[in-house]
Motif scaffolding. Structure first.
Motif, PDB file in Angstrom:
ATOM      1  N   VAL A 128       6.272  39.649   7.876  1.00 39.94           N
ATOM      2  CA  VAL A 128       5.968  40.623   7.061  1.00 39.94           C
ATOM      3  C   VAL A 128       6.232  42.082   8.024  1.00 39.94           C
ATOM      4  CG1 VAL A 128       4.768  42.108   5.497  1.00 39.94           C
ATOM      5  CG2 VAL A 128       4.764  39.478   5.607  1.00 39.94           C
ATOM      6  N   SER A 131       9.729  42.234   9.153  1.00 42.96           N
ATOM      7  CA  SER A 131      10.855  42.779   7.992  1.00 42.96           C
ATOM      8  C   SER A 131      10.776  44.253   7.463  1.00 42.96           C
ATOM      9  CB  SER A 131      10.364  42.054   6.794  1.00 42.96           C
ATOM     10  OG  SER A 131      10.797  42.460   5.553  1.00 42.96           O
ATOM     11  N   MET A 132       9.105  44.500   7.443  1.00 48.13           N
ATOM     12  CA  MET A 132       8.887  46.148   7.096  1.00 48.13           C
ATOM     13  C   MET A 132       9.610  47.000   8.373  1.00 48.13           C
ATOM     14  SD  MET A 132       5.068  47.635   7.330  1.00 48.13           S
ATOM     15  CE  MET A 132       4.752  48.054   9.040  1.00 48.13           C
ATOM     16  N   LEU A 135      13.399  46.913   7.869  1.00 42.99           N
ATOM     17  CA  LEU A 135      13.797  47.852   6.658  1.00 42.99           C
ATOM     18  C   LEU A 135      13.963  49.354   6.931  1.00 42.99           C
ATOM     19  CD1 LEU A 135      12.567  45.731   3.566  1.00 42.99           C
ATOM     20  CD2 LEU A 135      14.943  45.853   4.453  1.00 42.99           C
ATOM     21  N   SER A 136      12.601  49.690   7.529  1.00 44.82           N
ATOM     22  CA  SER A 136      12.387  51.238   7.466  1.00 44.82           C
ATOM     23  C   SER A 136      13.465  51.866   8.654  1.00 44.82           C
ATOM     24  CB  SER A 136      10.814  51.281   8.320  1.00 44.82           C
ATOM     25  OG  SER A 136      10.909  50.946   9.533  1.00 44.82           O
ATOM     26  N   MET A 223       6.998  51.496  14.475  1.00 42.56           N
ATOM     27  CA  MET A 223       7.906  51.556  13.397  1.00 42.56           C
ATOM     28  C   MET A 223       9.175  53.111  13.442  1.00 42.56           C
ATOM     29  SD  MET A 223       6.590  51.121   9.529  1.00 42.56           S
ATOM     30  CE  MET A 223       7.096  52.203   8.430  1.00 42.56           C
TER      31      MET A 223
END
Lengths: 251, 372
Positions: A128, A131-132, A135-136, A223
């Motif tokens: 997860v 994936s996060m 995408l970010s 991130m």
């Protein structure tokens, strides 16, 4: 009417005011992206492979962001190919970093929100998180590659006899400005995301060492840093694609 | 095109130095356990028991595993002593972790006088090296690709982080409304960043005022909308890490979060318009305004997307946990994503409004003489 509906209508009006029909297109693109992001979450939650769901949706989101409502042509193709390459490089960095830092899931600071929930849901939170983070970074990578590709193809259109070396210099010149602006966007985005968390740390007297080892803090920073790396890599990748295409006489 | 005047000129030698210092720093943090007050233990061996299947009340299939970790203490009075500790992890790893040989763990001692496995608790993984590595990699890449032309970007990030820290301190010490503290901070952020980008010039003024007006307008509009509609459909209860009044804090976060994008946009439009005016002094104010709007509208879409993806992707772990806890789409959207959506909408409105605002101010001020 719900607050979100009213704000969404105001946004549509503001975007039309700012960009006319182009603004309206950008607005629809935003809604489409939202649908695909939510679909990614939903498909992962029902147990499909997080990696492939994210890859497919990431490519769709890049397609929407780059082609939808923008002027099509050479530069859009170059930005799309460039973005996909950059995202692939970034993924090969994200996977080992996340295995190393182990920032998936939730931390003690989330305990209140987790009350009464079953945590044994059978979905790996490492996936997860991966994936996060993928995408970010899509938005930032797409924005940077469109900007550089558009700038460089314009230069070639104006001056077809420009040498490869001059083209590299122009690319780096444009890239410098892109990095400056993208960094502001990304890091202020981060500051806005972690503001409440920073106040929490300060109020509960976290030490510096517990902050830099904190799961959520490290995860948010990863991130932003990954997105920044994506933006930086866009510069050589796009320049490389353009040089290659000129050599092959496609451009 | 925007102009970033790099004050510092540094060469390859410096890049090499940064590379070396980074390697040094990473090596150093590998052996930095002595600096920590808290006991740190390195996992020297792991014994893993059999998986036990787990099914929760929503029929999610998971498993749990018990581990026996032999941990060698790396710092403090008990350095080099070994203890065997128990750990339990699940397949999903929502709040637990599977530990491996070589990993370093923070330990919590329940009773300082009695060091025994029973008194030692695993508190979490040591993550500082991975973080430092990634920061170093980012800086190195900027320097290699942009050869210190990107140094201004780095300086701006660091200066702003320090300012943010001061503001957080003020918020914790005093009882002033956070919205006021962070509004003042935003104005300072904008001023500092505009000066870093344009230096002391007319462009700075234009970028500064349009950013402040654009941000203020979007916050004001959204605040009014939320008040008039009574926050319907927006769930402030699920806001995370809250230690004070939620609504002002939420707006403070939204404001800071969108500020960078709005600054970038207004700086882009401003520098382009001034450049165009320099080449063609005959353009009327209206023509300049339309040009600015055209430039802005092509940047606006991607920029809105950047923030949207950051804000929405951040809700992912909660979203998936919630969907797997027997909640419907609609309820999950409301509970988990509504705040992220509102935050994205606020920043998007700010970004969109900044296009005409900057174009207007820049086209009006282009013709006036440089104020110094």
């Amino acid at each position: 009417m719900s607050s979100i509906t009213v704000l969404a209508i105001i946004l549509l009006a503001a975007m039309i005011l700012a960009g006319g029909i182009k603004g309206a297109y950008a607005y629809i693109g935003l809604i489409l992206n939202f649908i695909f992001v939510f679909a990614t979450g939903y498909l992962i939650s029902i147990g499909l492979s997080a990696f492939w769901v994210t890859m497919v949706n990431a490519i769709i989101i890049l397609l929407i962001t780059i082609y939808f409502g923008n002027d099509q042509g050479q530069h859009a193709d170059i930005s799309f190919i460039g973005s996909v390459i950059v995202v692939l490089i970034v993924i090969s960095l994200i996977i080992p970093i996340l295995h190393w830092a182990q920032v998936q899931g939730f931390s003690n600071e989330n305990n209140d929100d987790l009350e009464g929930m079953s945590l044994l849901i059978g979905v790996k939170f490492l996936h997860v998180s991966t994936s996060m983070i993928i995408l970010s970074c899509l938005g930032a990578v797409a924005e940077a590659s469109v900007a550089i590709a558009t700038g460089l193809t314009e230069i070639i259109e104006h001056n077809n006899s420009i040498t490869q070396k001059e083209l590299v210099n122009s690319g780096l010149h444009i890239g410098k400005e892109i990095v400056g602006t993208a960094f502001n966007t990304l890091f202020f985005g981060l500051y806005g995301e972690i503001l409440a968390l920073l106040i929490w740390f300060e109020r509960l007297h976290y030490s510096f060492s517990s902050v830099i080892n904190n799961k959520i803090f490290v995860s948010e920073l990863i991130m932003t840093l990954i997105s920044s790396i994506g933006v930086i890599l866009t510069i050589p990748v796009i320049i490389g694609i353009i040089l290659y295409r000129r050599k092959k006489d496609i451009l | 095109m925007q102009k970033v005047y790099s004050i510092i000129k540094i060469k390859w030698l410096t890049i090499f130095l940064v590379f070396l210092s980074g390697l040094g720093l990473i090596l150093f943090s590998h052996y930095d356990s002595a600096l920590y007050q808290q006991p740190i233990g390195e996992v020297v061996s792991v014994k893993t028991e059999k998986k036990q299947a787990q099914v929760d009340q929503f029929q999610n299939k998971d498993y749990s595993v018990n581990q026996k970790l032999t941990v060698k203490i790396l710092n403090g009075k008990h350095k080099n002593q070994q203890y065997t500790l128990a750990n339990n992890y699940s397949k999903s790893n929502a709040t637990d972790l599977k530990y491996q040989k070589g990993q370093k763990l923070f330990l919590h001692v329940i009773n300082q006088d009695k060091w025994s496995p029973k008194n030692l608790m695993i508190q979490g993984l040591k993550r500082d090296i991975s973080l430092i590595f990634l920061i170093w990699l980012t800086i190195l890449l900027i320097l290699i690709v942009l050869k210190f032309k990107g140094s201004m970007a780095l300086i701006s990030v660091i200066v702003n982080a320090v300012l943010l820290y001061v503001a957080v301190k003020i918020d914790v010490i005093t009882s002033i409304n956070p919205l006021i503290i962070f509004s003042v901070l935003s104005v300072i952020f904008t001023g500092v960043t505009a000066l870093l980008i344009f230096g002391k010039s007319k462009e700075s003024m234009v970028a500064f005022f349009s950013t402040v007006i654009g941000t203020a307008l979007s916050i004001l509009i959204s605040y009014l909308v939320l008040r008039i509609t009574n926050d319907s459909g927006v769930n402030f209860e699920m806001m995370e890490y809250v230690t004070q009044d939620r609504v002002p804090l939420f707006f403070a976060c939204s404001m800071i979060g969108s500020l960078g994008a709005i600054m970038d946009l207004s700086a882009d439009i401003t520098s382009s318009l001034f450049e165009i005016f320099k080449d063609n002094q005959n353009l009327s104010t209206w023509q300049l305004f339309l040009t600015g709007r055209k430039i802005g509208s092509s940047i606006m879409g991607p920029l809105v997307n950047v923030l949207f993806l950051i804000f929405i992707a951040g809700t992912f772990p909660m979203l998936i946990l919630f969907l797997n806890n027997g909640n419907t789409w609609g309820y999950t959207l409301y509970m988990i994503m509504s705040l992220g959506i509102v935050q994205s909408l606020i920043s998007a409105i700010g970004i969109a409004l900044t296009v005409p605002i900057t174009s207007l101010i820049a086209s009006l001020l282009c013709e006036t003489k440089v104020i110094k």
